[in-house]
Design a protein around this motif. Structure first.
Motif, PDB file in Angstrom:
ATOM      1  N   GLU A 138       0.831  -1.192   0.000  1.00  0.00           N
ATOM      2  CA  GLU A 138       0.000   0.000   0.000  1.00  0.00           C
ATOM      3  C   GLU A 138       0.876   1.257   0.000  1.00  0.00           C
ATOM      4  O   GLU A 138       2.074   1.224   0.283  1.00  0.00           O
ATOM      5  CB  GLU A 138      -0.931   0.010   1.214  1.00  0.00           C
ATOM      6  CG  GLU A 138      -2.029  -1.034   1.168  1.00  0.00           C
ATOM      7  CD  GLU A 138      -1.503  -2.423   1.509  1.00  0.00           C
ATOM      8  OE1 GLU A 138      -0.428  -2.496   2.123  1.00  0.00           O
ATOM      9  OE2 GLU A 138      -2.153  -3.425   1.143  1.00  0.00           O
ATOM     10  N   ALA A 163      -6.960  -1.166  -0.760  1.00  0.00           N
ATOM     11  CA  ALA A 163      -6.276  -2.433  -1.043  1.00  0.00           C
ATOM     12  C   ALA A 163      -7.032  -3.608  -0.435  1.00  0.00           C
ATOM     13  O   ALA A 163      -7.096  -4.691  -1.029  1.00  0.00           O
ATOM     14  CB  ALA A 163      -4.851  -2.384  -0.515  1.00  0.00           C
ATOM     15  N   ARG A 164      -7.646  -3.381   0.744  1.00  0.00           N
ATOM     16  CA  ARG A 164      -8.408  -4.449   1.371  1.00  0.00           C
ATOM     17  C   ARG A 164      -9.618  -4.816   0.515  1.00  0.00           C
ATOM     18  O   ARG A 164      -9.952  -5.992   0.331  1.00  0.00           O
ATOM     19  CB  ARG A 164      -8.860  -4.011   2.767  1.00  0.00           C
ATOM     20  CG  ARG A 164      -9.470  -5.156   3.595  1.00  0.00           C
ATOM     21  CD  ARG A 164     -10.011  -4.666   4.933  1.00  0.00           C
ATOM     22  NE  ARG A 164      -9.009  -3.912   5.675  1.00  0.00           N
ATOM     23  CZ  ARG A 164      -9.079  -2.609   5.939  1.00  0.00           C
ATOM     24  NH1 ARG A 164     -10.142  -1.926   5.511  1.00  0.00           N
ATOM     25  NH2 ARG A 164      -8.139  -2.001   6.617  1.00  0.00           N
ATOM     26  N   ARG A 167      -8.367  -6.815  -2.403  1.00  0.00           N
ATOM     27  CA  ARG A 167      -8.015  -8.187  -2.017  1.00  0.00           C
ATOM     28  C   ARG A 167      -9.273  -9.039  -1.852  1.00  0.00           C
ATOM     29  O   ARG A 167      -9.299 -10.214  -2.247  1.00  0.00           O
ATOM     30  CB  ARG A 167      -7.193  -8.183  -0.733  1.00  0.00           C
ATOM     31  CG  ARG A 167      -5.735  -7.754  -0.927  1.00  0.00           C
ATOM     32  CD  ARG A 167      -4.906  -8.113   0.276  1.00  0.00           C
ATOM     33  NE  ARG A 167      -5.346  -7.410   1.484  1.00  0.00           N
ATOM     34  CZ  ARG A 167      -4.879  -6.223   1.861  1.00  0.00           C
ATOM     35  NH1 ARG A 167      -3.981  -5.586   1.124  1.00  0.00           N
ATOM     36  NH2 ARG A 167      -5.321  -5.650   2.977  1.00  0.00           N
ATOM     37  N   ASN A 168     -10.305  -8.465  -1.287  1.00  0.00           N
ATOM     38  CA  ASN A 168     -11.575  -9.192  -1.164  1.00  0.00           C
ATOM     39  C   ASN A 168     -12.154  -9.512  -2.534  1.00  0.00           C
ATOM     40  O   ASN A 168     -12.720 -10.594  -2.751  1.00  0.00           O
ATOM     41  CB  ASN A 168     -12.577  -8.359  -0.356  1.00  0.00           C
ATOM     42  CG  ASN A 168     -12.195  -8.226   1.106  1.00  0.00           C
ATOM     43  OD1 ASN A 168     -11.468  -9.090   1.642  1.00  0.00           O
ATOM     44  ND2 ASN A 168     -12.644  -7.173   1.761  1.00  0.00           N
ATOM     45  N   GLN A 170     -10.368  -9.944  -5.278  1.00  0.00           N
ATOM     46  CA  GLN A 170      -9.557 -11.027  -5.832  1.00  0.00           C
ATOM     47  C   GLN A 170      -9.955 -12.376  -5.241  1.00  0.00           C
ATOM     48  O   GLN A 170     -10.074 -13.378  -5.961  1.00  0.00           O
ATOM     49  CB  GLN A 170      -8.077 -10.753  -5.572  1.00  0.00           C
ATOM     50  CG  GLN A 170      -7.516  -9.579  -6.342  1.00  0.00           C
ATOM     51  CD  GLN A 170      -6.072  -9.290  -5.950  1.00  0.00           C
ATOM     52  OE1 GLN A 170      -5.504  -9.955  -5.077  1.00  0.00           O
ATOM     53  NE2 GLN A 170      -5.484  -8.287  -6.577  1.00  0.00           N
ATOM     54  N   ARG A 171     -10.167 -12.387  -3.933  1.00  0.00           N
ATOM     55  CA  ARG A 171     -10.551 -13.627  -3.266  1.00  0.00           C
ATOM     56  C   ARG A 171     -11.899 -14.119  -3.807  1.00  0.00           C
ATOM     57  O   ARG A 171     -12.094 -15.315  -4.028  1.00  0.00           O
ATOM     58  CB  ARG A 171     -10.619 -13.388  -1.754  1.00  0.00           C
ATOM     59  CG  ARG A 171     -10.707 -14.673  -0.935  1.00  0.00           C
ATOM     60  CD  ARG A 171     -10.692 -14.373   0.558  1.00  0.00           C
ATOM     61  NE  ARG A 171      -9.452 -13.708   0.953  1.00  0.00           N
ATOM     62  CZ  ARG A 171      -9.372 -12.434   1.359  1.00  0.00           C
ATOM     63  NH1 ARG A 171     -10.468 -11.696   1.416  1.00  0.00           N
ATOM     64  NH2 ARG A 171      -8.218 -11.909   1.682  1.00  0.00           N
TER      65      ARG A 171
END
Length: 470
Positions: A138, A163-164, A167-168, A170-171
């Motif tokens: 970040e 970024a969180r 990432r969620n 992407q998951r």
């Protein structure tokens, strides 16, 4: 052993289609997600930057209008509602000393010396830059403004929240990719099975045909696609093959019958000559009979060879300009006596301009075959008409007899090798005359046709068309 059994399966078209469909679905899903991910990332970055720019303008205007003390009081009230607690705010005086500072909790960890150096490097009225955080990928976005009273306002915001969210996202994609792959595999399996079902029908039919069942046909479905069209064409080809095979069987039966007679005579006369003690004259008669019967066999085989050469066009035609009426008169000179013996009236309607580009030797044999058939099947006292019709690009030759005629269902069969209709069984012949006619005329790029009956349920009209230009 497992790999040996697996290898043929991997190379099956159904497996390839299933894997290809799954791969296309996975790749297309990945491309769509990548595009959306890029758009969302870009949108979030713009959103974060827009928030900083908006807050920088808002706070700068308040400080310039109402002063720093008013801003401190305003921010204390603002911070109570935790609306902008995630922003890091610092105000510097003309000497670079911090006169107001707010750090969020938890505060982003970054190199403060790097922040100081960047602030020194950016002396413009409005500035923007980013610095990396100590942990993770970040960064901290920094927006600033030089105020009118000489002070500097700096706002910073960590991108860790953004970024969180990414990432969620992407998951979520990776978890979604598993059912997508399963759907792709099952869909590919269904697609390959339904697509290759007609091919399997073809394979099963070919296996039955290989075992000797020529009557097997591929089942036709109700669809209207290319594979169904392939089935129809395949069945039509099987029909033709079966007809050809049956025709060959019948032709060979006729061939054996037609050759057996002269061979039997030849052998019988030779055997009589060898076993009996005759005089020179009886030996001469036996040799003459052997010569005649062997000549019939050679003639039969020669006609077969000529037909094959004409059908394959393996023999070059000796083309020249020739009047068909001249050839008709030459052949009629040979058949005139035969027609007179049966009291058959021959009428010639010959055009004086009926020339064509032909091989005279072969076309003469064609005319002879047509006249021979007319003589053979016309009863005594009947009539034969020979007519030539001159046209701009072609010449038509017609031979019409008053014989018993040919049944409509036999019109397409009489051109086949060794075919003889029931009405012609009583007459001697090899069953090759009309086959030869058709092969030679088509080798000249001409056409043959038949019309029967002609009048009162009797008669046959044979017509050939020859081109003026080779």
């Amino acid at each position: 052993m497992f790999l040996k059994g697996l290898k043929p399966t991997l190379f099956r078209i159904s497996t390839k289609l299933t894997l290809a469909y799954s791969l296309v679905l996975i790749l297309s899903s990945t491309l769509i997600f990548s595009f959306l991910y890029f758009q969302i990332t870009h949108s979030l970055q713009n959103q974060e930057r827009a928030i900083l720019v908006s807050k920088t303008d808002e706070f700068a205007n308040r400080i310039e209008v109402n002063g720093l003390e008013d801003f401190k009081q305003y921010f204390e009230v603002l911070r109570t509602f935790d609306r902008d607690a995630s922003l890091m705010i610092e105000i510097y005086d003309e000497n670079g000393d911090v006169v107001f500072s707010h750090w969020p909790n938890p505060a982003p960890e970054f190199d403060k010396n790097l922040l100081t150096r960047e602030l020194r490097n950016h002396r413009e009225n409005a500035f923007e830059f980013s610095i990396p955080e100590r942990q993770g990928a970040e960064a901290v976005l920094v927006q600033g403004r030089n105020l009118k009273n000489g002070e500097r306002l700096m706002l910073a915001k960590s991108t860790e929240g953004m970024a969180r969210q990414l990432r969620n996202l992407q998951r979520l994609f990776w978890w979604t990719l598993v059912p997508v792959a399963m759907i792709g595999f099952l869909g590919g399996l269904f697609l390959s099975n339904s697509t290759l079902s007609p091919v399997r029908d073809l394979i099963n039919s070919m296996k039955k045909i290989e075992r000797g069942s020529l009557s097997t046909r591929v089942p036709i479905g109700g669809s209207d696609d290319e594979l169904e069209e392939l089935k129809l064409l395949f069945n039509k080809a099987l029909d033709k093959i079966e007809n050809l095979v049956n025709g060959l069987k019948e032709a060979f039966d006729h061939l054996a019958h037609d050759i057996r007679t002269p061979v039997t005579r030849l052998r019988g006369r030779a055997e009589i000559a060898l076993t009996s003690e005759g005089d020179l004259e009886s030996y001469r008669e036996a040799l003459q009979s052997c010569f005649e019967n062997s000549d019939k066999i050679l003639n039969f085989l020669q006609v077969l060879t000529d037909i094959t050469e004409a059908e394959n066009r393996s023999k070059k035609l000796k083309i020249e300009k020739k009047f068909i009426s001249d050839l008709v008169r030459e052949i009629m000179d040979l058949y005139e006596m035969a027609f007179e013996e049966k009291n058959i009236k021959v009428t010639q309607k010959l055009d004086s301009h009926d020339w064509a580009m032909i091989d005279p030797r072969l076309i003469s044999r064609v005319i002879a075959n047509l006249l021979d058939n007319a003589h053979k099947y016309t009863p005594p006292g009947g009539e034969v008409i020979i007519e030539t019709i001159n046209q701009t690009e072609s010449v038509i030759l017609k031979v019409v007899d008053s014989g018993p005629g040919i049944a409509a269902e036999e019109h397409g069969l009489i051109w086949q090798k060794l075919y003889r209709s029931d009405k012609s069984r009583s007459e001697y012949g090899m069953g090759l005359g009309l086959t030869f006619v058709k092969a030679v005329v088509e080798a000249h790029d001409g056409k043959v046709s038949i019309k029967s009956p002609v009048k009162d349920g009797r008669g046959t009209e044979m017509e050939i068309t020859l081109q003026k230009m080779a």
